[in-house]
Design a protein around this motif. Structure first.
Motif, PDB file in Angstrom:
ATOM      1  N   SER A   1       0.812  -1.215   0.000  1.00  0.00           N
ATOM      2  CA  SER A   1       0.000   0.000   0.000  1.00  0.00           C
ATOM      3  C   SER A   1       0.847   1.268   0.000  1.00  0.00           C
ATOM      4  O   SER A   1       0.359   2.334  -0.342  1.00  0.00           O
ATOM      5  N   SER A   2       2.118   1.159   0.401  1.00  0.00           N
ATOM      6  CA  SER A   2       3.001   2.327   0.352  1.00  0.00           C
ATOM      7  C   SER A   2       4.432   1.871   0.104  1.00  0.00           C
ATOM      8  O   SER A   2       4.807   0.750   0.448  1.00  0.00           O
TER       9      SER A   2
ATOM     10  N   PRO B   1      -5.768  -4.938  -2.948  1.00  0.00           N
ATOM     11  CA  PRO B   1      -4.975  -6.078  -2.492  1.00  0.00           C
ATOM     12  C   PRO B   1      -5.813  -7.321  -2.229  1.00  0.00           C
ATOM     13  O   PRO B   1      -6.799  -7.249  -1.505  1.00  0.00           O
TER      14      PRO B   1
ATOM     15  N   PRO C   1      -3.673  -6.303   3.258  1.00  0.00           N
ATOM     16  CA  PRO C   1      -3.586  -4.909   2.826  1.00  0.00           C
ATOM     17  C   PRO C   1      -2.726  -4.090   3.792  1.00  0.00           C
ATOM     18  O   PRO C   1      -2.545  -4.445   4.940  1.00  0.00           O
ATOM     19  N   GLY C   2      -2.231  -2.998   3.288  1.00  0.00           N
ATOM     20  CA  GLY C   2      -1.543  -2.063   4.149  1.00  0.00           C
ATOM     21  C   GLY C   2      -0.074  -2.330   4.406  1.00  0.00           C
ATOM     22  O   GLY C   2       0.512  -1.685   5.257  1.00  0.00           O
TER      23      GLY C   2
ATOM     24  N   CYS D   1      -4.955   0.308  -5.633  1.00  0.00           N
ATOM     25  CA  CYS D   1      -4.507  -1.066  -5.417  1.00  0.00           C
ATOM     26  C   CYS D   1      -5.602  -1.814  -4.682  1.00  0.00           C
ATOM     27  O   CYS D   1      -6.082  -1.374  -3.649  1.00  0.00           O
TER      28      CYS D   1
ATOM     29  N   GLU E   1       1.960   6.600  -1.422  1.00  0.00           N
ATOM     30  CA  GLU E   1       0.823   5.729  -1.151  1.00  0.00           C
ATOM     31  C   GLU E   1       0.363   5.207  -2.508  1.00  0.00           C
ATOM     32  O   GLU E   1       0.245   5.979  -3.459  1.00  0.00           O
TER      33      GLU E   1
ATOM     34  N   ARG F   1       3.863  -2.037   4.032  1.00  0.00           N
ATOM     35  CA  ARG F   1       4.720  -0.912   3.664  1.00  0.00           C
ATOM     36  C   ARG F   1       6.072  -1.437   3.194  1.00  0.00           C
ATOM     37  O   ARG F   1       6.767  -2.127   3.923  1.00  0.00           O
TER      38      ARG F   1
END
Length: 159
Positions: free
Chosen positions: A86-87, A121, A125-126, A119, A115, A128
């Motif tokens: 996500s980033s 996912p 998710p999330g 996306c 960011e 980095r």
């Protein structure tokens, strides 16, 4: 509605072999393959190589995917799993005596974190991602980086 065309950016042929076989990709040029939904480019190792691959082929597609091997900085990322990011941030190796103004300029203006929007996912998710110009083996540095990042690679920021 037509399928979106994709660019898969993969650093090395060793990392790409299984995907090329599964996709039944056909080599069109050195390090460039085509498949039913787009193109696979073997970029070479590093952020600059990945950025060049995207600059060269990215305008021809609807989606760009970076596929490869990343190191886990977090216990949340077991070996062998596939992760959506996500980033993405750039790990900067700045001189010890670098002044605060230069450090801030490099990390915030020259290489800002991104960011990834749009996306969707399919998995965790999330997460980095941190991209480094070199492998990070130092345990103390890895622990420090793990505070703000889950995975580390050498190409993601370039993509």
């Amino acid at each position: 509605m037509s399928a979106k065309t994709k660019l898969l950016v993969i650093a090395t042929l060793l990392e790409a072999n299984a995907s090329l076989k599964a996709l039944k990709a056909i080599q069109e040029a050195p390090n460039v393959y085509t498949w039913e939904y787009g193109r696979v480019v073997i970029s070479g190792i590093g952020v600059v190589a990945a950025a060049y691959a995207v600059a060269r082929y990215g305008a021809e597609v609807d989606e760009i995917w970076n596929i490869g091997i990343a190191g886990a900085l977090s216990q949340l990322c077991p070996i062998g799993d596939v992760y959506a990011i996500s980033s993405v941030s750039k790990h900067l190796s700045l001189p010890v005596d670098c002044d605060e103004h230069s450090r801030t300029f490099a990390s915030v203006q020259a290489f800002p974190p991104y960011e990834l929007l749009g996306c969707e996912p399919p998995l965790a998710p999330g997460l980095r991602l941190l991209s480094s110009d070199y492998p990070i083996y130092n345990v103390t540095l890895r622990a420090t980086l793990a505070v703000d990042h889950d995975l580390v690679d050498m190409e993601g920021y370039g993509v």
